[in-house]
Design a protein around this motif. Structure first.
Motif, short mmCIF file in Angstrom:
data_model
loop_
_atom_site.label_atom_id
_atom_site.label_comp_id
_atom_site.label_asym_id
_atom_site.label_seq_id
_atom_site.Cartn_x
_atom_site.Cartn_y
_atom_site.Cartn_z
N ARG A 70 24.64 36.12 31.83
CA ARG A 70 23.43 36.07 31.04
C ARG A 70 23.35 37.29 30.13
O ARG A 70 24.07 38.28 30.29
N ALA A 71 22.47 37.22 29.14
CA ALA A 71 22.24 38.37 28.26
C ALA A 71 21.42 39.42 29.00
O ALA A 71 20.55 39.08 29.80
N PRO A 72 21.67 40.71 28.76
CA PRO A 72 20.89 41.74 29.46
C PRO A 72 19.45 41.76 28.98
O PRO A 72 19.13 41.36 27.85
N SER A 73 18.56 42.21 29.85
CA SER A 73 17.16 42.31 29.51
C SER A 73 16.91 43.54 28.63
O SER A 73 17.78 44.41 28.48
N GLN A 74 15.72 43.60 28.05
CA GLN A 74 15.36 44.76 27.25
C GLN A 74 15.07 45.95 28.17
O GLN A 74 14.33 45.81 29.15
N GLU A 84 15.27 36.69 22.58
CA GLU A 84 16.44 35.96 23.04
C GLU A 84 17.59 36.16 22.06
O GLU A 84 17.39 36.38 20.86
N THR A 85 18.80 36.05 22.58
CA THR A 85 19.97 36.15 21.72
C THR A 85 20.24 34.81 21.07
O THR A 85 19.79 33.76 21.53
N TYR A 93 29.74 45.52 26.30
CA TYR A 93 29.50 44.11 26.02
C TYR A 93 30.30 43.24 26.99
O TYR A 93 30.71 42.14 26.66
N GLU A 94 30.54 43.78 28.21
CA GLU A 94 31.34 43.02 29.16
C GLU A 94 30.70 41.68 29.52
O GLU A 94 31.40 40.72 29.84
N ASP A 95 29.37 41.61 29.46
CA ASP A 95 28.70 40.35 29.81
C ASP A 95 29.11 39.21 28.89
O ASP A 95 29.13 38.05 29.30
N PHE A 96 29.44 39.54 27.65
CA PHE A 96 29.78 38.51 26.67
C PHE A 96 31.28 38.24 26.60
O PHE A 96 31.72 37.38 25.84
N PRO A 141 26.73 37.80 20.95
CA PRO A 141 26.48 39.23 21.23
C PRO A 141 25.61 39.84 20.14
O PRO A 141 25.92 39.70 18.95
N PRO A 142 24.52 40.49 20.49
CA PRO A 142 23.62 41.03 19.47
C PRO A 142 24.18 42.28 18.82
O PRO A 142 25.00 42.99 19.40
#
Length: 551
Positions: free
Chosen positions: A4-8, A470-471, A501-504, A521-522
């Motif tokens: 998932r994308a990381p939270s703020q 959201e991304t 950016y390992e999550d992506f 990826p933002p």
């Protein structure tokens, strides 16, 4: 890493956000700079979308458990815990800047000395948690961080439980399958201190093998495959020339299928690793154990070589050779002989004839003067010693000629005659056999041809992000190549992304389709994705790329 994308990151008074460190199933970990006192800290923040009261209670319990034991040198230190302005609980922890062992064991060859050192130090941390009544239940390389002083530190007590509740586990949520013991998959699942011993041994195994204990290179390694191997297949020995047989035996005992066959405590497992260090002439690693149970101290063994390398408050260590205080008493049998045979162990007591087993140290050799009757030697009183008693054996030795030289010479002659006769018969009377037809076995098969690459991948739909936090999302499509087989699939992943950016960068497996939707990826001005065809046997095609302008 989570997909998932990381939270703020939250705005926290007294802290300045720097970067994302990692993401899990229910929380993100960010790097902050603390203003007073000035230092860099890791802050674990629960996701705002987590509404489950059980998860929130586990998060609070993790902070309390780690704060209780964070004074241990091999447990990550907890500074404070609170909730942010948007009501997200967070934990402020010691920042460990070096790569954790979950990253390292996949990318580099870890030495036996380092793996033993980590195993001993973490064993002290696990034993300390057990003595405080806490089972960790998620020991794995990624949960062993490395401090600035290059010391391993255990973290993530998020699914730890009180030892008294270990027989009533509701589920295995959050547990990491590759390092879990067989009893975690029983019906109902069970856990005790020996379960953590299994996971710690599996972690040491992974550091040395470069993969998890029941992962098979080149084969399918799904969750069901791993669970089947963990519960039914034996542990394969480490195939490294620098790993001694003693270490393979220690790991086999600690990872026995039946918990009754394992080491009873993490302390016993750590002691066994220390003994391997001694056998390899390595420096023996210090093991720190804190005991707050107030048990009465037992006199320590003076001749226990490992006592000076184990610091335990209010508890005396035991002799690693006998299992108790070194008092010169009888040596007990190896309790793990049924799990893994002992290496170079002496023959058990009673081995040999009954007479030799019954004889004591003084009865094993009797010196009888010449001319003395056997009945005299068996009496209650020995014959008096005098000049005659001393001179008689010497006279007997002069008169008696030893027979062993003649017996040896006769045996050598018989052997020479037998060998000569055999060679003569074979040379003159036996025909030489023709060549034996053989067939090649275990011939390595040539490597399989890589599958055909996907055709013309494109990013055809882009949904803009930054709306509602959201991304964006991108739909990737490609054409099916000619000759693709039914069991082959595709791997799709973003490439050339910067750090953090390992999550992506997690590859996405696509079966039976030629498209997939990815989160964008933002903050990137140019993005590229690659698609390749993968065969279940291992080979994959050349990657095909497609790029978009993310600005």
């Amino acid at each position: 890493m989570s997909s998932r994308a990381p939270s703020q990151p939250p705005q926290l008074p007294g802290y300045e956000f720097e970067k994302l460190l990692g993401s899990g199933g229910f929380a993100d970990v960010f790097l902050y700079r603390q203003f007073r006192p000035q230092r860099r800290v890791a802050i674990k923040v629960l996701l705002s979308s987590v509404l489950d009261d059980t998860v929130r209670r586990q998060f609070d319990a993790e902070a309390n458990v780690m704060a209780t034991m964070s004074t241990h040198p091999s447990i990550v230190t907890i500074h404070t815990a609170d909730a942010s302005s948007d009501h997200r609980p967070f934990i402020v922890m010691e920042y460990c800047p070096r790569p954790n062992y979950g990253v390292r064991f996949r990318k580099e060859r870890i030495t036996v000395a380092e793996a033993l050192r980590v195993g001993v130090q973490i064993a002290g941390a696990v034993e300390t948690a057990h003595r405080a009544g806490i089972l960790h239940r998620d020991i794995k390389p990624a949960n062993i961080l490395v401090t600035e002083y290059n010391r391993p530190a255990l973290t993530d007590f998020g699914i730890s439980i009180v030892a008294g509740q270990s027989s009533d586990l509701e589920d295995s949520q959050g547990m990491s399958i590759p390092w879990s013991p067989p009893e975690f998959f029983a019906d109902p699942p069970r856990a005790d201190v020996r379960s953590d011993v299994f996971s710690l041994a599996a972690t040491v195994y992974s550091l040395l093998a470069g993969h998890t204990p029941f992962e098979r290179v080149g084969q399918r390694n799904t969750a069901s495959d791993l669970i089947h191997r963990i519960t039914s297949e034996p542990l394969r020995p480490l195939n490294r020339p620098d790993v001694p047989a003693e270490l393979n035996r220690v790991l086999s005992i600690a990872m026995a299928k039946d918990p009754a066959g394992r080491y009873d405590t993490a302390l016993a497992f750590g002691r066994s690793l220390q003994q391997v260090e001694m056998a390899l002439s390595l420096p023996v690693t210090q093991m720190d154990v804190l005991d707050d149970r107030g048990a009465p101290a037992v006199p320590a063994a003076d001749d226990d070589e490992l006592d000076s390398h184990t610091r335990i408050r209010k508890v005396a260590t035991v002799d690693p050779e006998t299992g108790g205080a070194a008092s010169g008493g009888p040596r007990r049998l190896d309790p793990y002989a049924g799990v893994a045979p002992a290496l170079g162990s002496p023959a058990p007591e009673g081995y040999g004839s009954p007479a030799s087993a019954a004889a004591g140290p003084e009865e094993s050799t009797m010196l009888r003067p010449a001319g003395t009757a056997l009945s005299t030697m068996s009496g209650a009183s020995p014959a008096p010693a005098g000049p005659a008693a001393v001179a008689a054996p010497e006279l007997a030795d002069v008169r008696r000629t030893p027979a062993w030289p003649f017996v040896t010479l006769a045996a050598v002659l018989v052997i020479l005659l037998g060998v000569g006769a055999t060679l003569a018969v074979r040379h003159y009377f036996v025909d030489k056999p023709g060549p034996i037809e053989t067939s090649e076995i275990n011939v390595p098969e040539p490597p399989a041809e890589p599958p055909p690459p996907p055709v013309d991948p494109q990013i055809v739909v882009v949904v803009a992000g930054e709306l509602g936090g959201e991304t964006g999302r991108a739909r990737v499509e490609w054409g099916l190549p000619e000759g693709i087989e039914e069991d082959q699939h595709f791997l799709v992943e973003w490439v050339d992304l910067p750090e953090n950016y390992e999550d992506f960068q997690v590859p996405h497996e696509v079966h039976g389709r030629s498209s997939v939707t990815l989160e964008i990826p933002p903050g990137q001005t140019e993005l590229c994705v690659q698609v390749r065809t993968v065969d279940p046997s291992g080979p994959s095609s050349d990657p095909q790329q497609a790029c978009i302008d993310g600005g």
